[in-house]
Write a protein that holds these residues in place. Structure first.
Motif, mmCIF file in Angstrom:
data_model
loop_
_atom_site.group_PDB
_atom_site.id
_atom_site.type_symbol
_atom_site.label_atom_id
_atom_site.label_comp_id
_atom_site.label_asym_id
_atom_site.label_seq_id
_atom_site.Cartn_x
_atom_site.Cartn_y
_atom_site.Cartn_z
ATOM 1 N N PHE A 111 0.824 -1.213 0.000
ATOM 2 C CA PHE A 111 0.000 0.000 0.000
ATOM 3 C C PHE A 111 0.857 1.263 0.000
ATOM 4 C CE2 PHE A 111 -2.771 -3.128 2.244
ATOM 5 C CZ PHE A 111 -3.837 -3.129 1.355
ATOM 6 N N LYS A 114 -0.301 4.576 -1.471
ATOM 7 C CA LYS A 114 -1.453 5.261 -0.889
ATOM 8 C C LYS A 114 -0.988 6.036 0.345
ATOM 9 C CE LYS A 114 -5.006 1.922 -2.281
ATOM 10 N NZ LYS A 114 -6.130 1.087 -1.819
ATOM 11 N N HIS A 117 -4.889 7.580 3.883
ATOM 12 C CA HIS A 117 -5.644 6.875 4.911
ATOM 13 C C HIS A 117 -5.019 5.518 5.191
ATOM 14 C CE1 HIS A 117 -7.245 4.495 1.597
ATOM 15 N NE2 HIS A 117 -7.557 5.631 0.996
ATOM 16 N N SER A 119 -4.925 1.354 5.552
ATOM 17 C CA SER A 119 -5.437 0.335 4.626
ATOM 18 C C SER A 119 -5.893 -0.905 5.385
ATOM 19 C CB SER A 119 -4.346 -0.052 3.619
ATOM 20 O OG SER A 119 -3.968 1.071 2.838
ATOM 21 N N TYR A 120 -6.991 -1.496 4.878
ATOM 22 C CA TYR A 120 -7.555 -2.701 5.470
ATOM 23 C C TYR A 120 -7.374 -3.880 4.514
ATOM 24 C CZ TYR A 120 -9.538 0.793 8.554
ATOM 25 O OH TYR A 120 -9.677 1.837 9.434
ATOM 26 N N GLU A 121 -7.756 -5.060 4.969
ATOM 27 C CA GLU A 121 -7.435 -6.288 4.249
ATOM 28 C C GLU A 121 -7.934 -6.305 2.807
ATOM 29 O OE1 GLU A 121 -8.333 -7.707 8.575
ATOM 30 O OE2 GLU A 121 -8.952 -6.101 7.215
ATOM 31 N N ASP A 123 -8.801 -3.737 0.856
ATOM 32 C CA ASP A 123 -8.540 -2.546 0.048
ATOM 33 C C ASP A 123 -7.677 -2.905 -1.162
ATOM 34 O OD1 ASP A 123 -9.938 -1.102 1.865
ATOM 35 O OD2 ASP A 123 -8.225 -0.053 2.724
ATOM 36 N N THR A 125 -4.663 -2.837 -3.534
ATOM 37 C CA THR A 125 -3.245 -2.570 -3.304
ATOM 38 C C THR A 125 -2.724 -1.575 -4.342
ATOM 39 O OG1 THR A 125 -2.711 -4.536 -4.613
ATOM 40 C CG2 THR A 125 -2.783 -4.787 -2.219
ATOM 41 N N HIS A 212 -3.972 -8.740 8.431
ATOM 42 C CA HIS A 212 -3.075 -7.636 8.768
ATOM 43 C C HIS A 212 -2.595 -7.856 10.200
ATOM 44 C CE1 HIS A 212 -4.488 -4.555 5.517
ATOM 45 N NE2 HIS A 212 -3.935 -5.648 5.026
ATOM 46 N N TYR A 250 0.080 8.283 5.475
ATOM 47 C CA TYR A 250 -0.156 6.999 6.121
ATOM 48 C C TYR A 250 0.625 5.877 5.424
ATOM 49 C CZ TYR A 250 -4.105 8.973 8.690
ATOM 50 O OH TYR A 250 -4.902 9.719 9.524
ATOM 51 N N ASN A 251 1.302 5.080 6.219
ATOM 52 C CA ASN A 251 1.792 3.777 5.761
ATOM 53 C C ASN A 251 1.361 2.770 6.822
ATOM 54 O OD1 ASN A 251 3.070 1.786 4.287
ATOM 55 N ND2 ASN A 251 5.071 2.175 5.198
ATOM 56 N N ILE A 253 -1.333 -0.291 8.115
ATOM 57 C CA ILE A 253 -2.318 -1.337 7.847
ATOM 58 C C ILE A 253 -3.028 -1.664 9.151
ATOM 59 C CG2 ILE A 253 -1.150 -2.326 5.849
ATOM 60 C CD1 ILE A 253 0.046 -4.468 7.716
#
Length: 285
Positions: A111, A114, A117, A119-121, A123, A125, A212, A250-251, A253
């Motif tokens: 991610f 990005k 924001h 990131s969720y499972e 989302d 990539t 995650h 944001y980095n 998860i």
């Protein structure tokens, strides 16, 4: 999501590396565990459960047919082209052995394109780095060919008292050397001990899907490192602030869809506490 349970024969690819070896130590007393190493002849050549395997030279398919694992945990590194060929061999083996599952150690790098924001499972990539793009390619290969036999384990920054990052931080404190911090970068984190516990749970319960394995809360990178430094010593390294933008990026998860039980979750405060422990205390725990 669960797949069928059974007595596991585990092969850890990259078992001589930091993460792979810690997983090996966690699982050794509970399962039949085998590992691979490449260059560390003296350390592992006498250990009968360690097999020499170099992705640039050897056939993974032949090794898999020799060991016949029911679980493959991949924490291996190497040349991207040769690695991709090895994962294709892994897929071919797994298609022939439906009782075999794959746990792929991925990371938040998938991610790193990005920034706005966490990131969720599930989302999509997006990466801007070669490493992140490669991990995305492997995730796609596994999820499109053997989805019912695959667990994707995405990791954040991995700390802990003996982790390479904390060892480096201690050295920088000791020698008053430069240590880079990122004031505008928001991350999640975890410890190697928690990762090993989580992977043990995933193997034991035969789980598949995307996970995650990160803290359930977030922190600025600089704040995290300064807090750990305060725990370690009353001295500090020379902190060098690195700004990639004027705004927070944001980095991070976060687990949402596939959350593990509460006892297998971790908070940033716990990461700080464990990473700041005295090395001698950790050696007798």
């Amino acid at each position: 999501m669960r797949k069928k349970e059974g007595k596991e024969r585990i092969l850890i690819l990259g078992g001589s590396g930091f993460i792979g070896y810690e997983i090996y130590k966690e699982l050794l007393s509970y399962y039949e565990v085998y590992c691979t190493y490449c260059k560390q002849e003296g350390a592992f050549s006498e250990n009968q459960v360690f097999f020499k395997y170099c992705v640039e030279e050897d056939s993974l398919f032949l090794l898999l047919n020799e060991i016949k694992p029911t679980v493959i945990i991949s924490a291996i590194s190497g040349d991207y082209k040769r690695l991709f060929d090895a994962y294709q061999q892994m897929v071919n083996y797994t298609l022939l052995h439906e009782d075999c599952s794959v746990l792929y150690i991925s990371s938040a790098e998938v991610f790193d394109g990005k920034f706005t924001h966490p990131s969720y499972e599930n989302d999509l990539t997006l990466s801007e780095t070669p490493s992140g793009k490669f991990k995305i390619a492997i995730e796609k290969l596994l999820l499109e060919t053997i989805p019912q036999q695959t667990a994707i384990l995405r990791l954040p920054m991995v700390l802990g008292v003996n982790s390479p990052e904390i060892v480096h931080l201690r050295q920088c404190i000791r020698h008053k050397a430069t240590y880079e911090v990122f004031p505008n970068l928001i991350i999640t984190t975890t410890t190697i001990d928690k990762i090993c516990q989580q992977i043990h749970y995933i193997v034991n319960h035969s789980l598949v899907g995307i996970f995650h394995l990160s803290s359930y809360d977030m922190v600025h990178h600089e704040d995290l490192i300064r807090e750990i430094t305060f725990k370690i010593s009353d001295k500090t390294p020379i902190f060098k602030s690195v700004f990639s933008s004027n705004e927070d990026r944001y980095n991070a998860i976060l687990p949402k869809v596939n959350q593990l039980p509460e006892s297998y979750q971790i908070a940033v405060a716990e990461v700080v506490e464990e990473s700041g422990l005295n090395e001698e205390i950790m050696s007798i725990r």
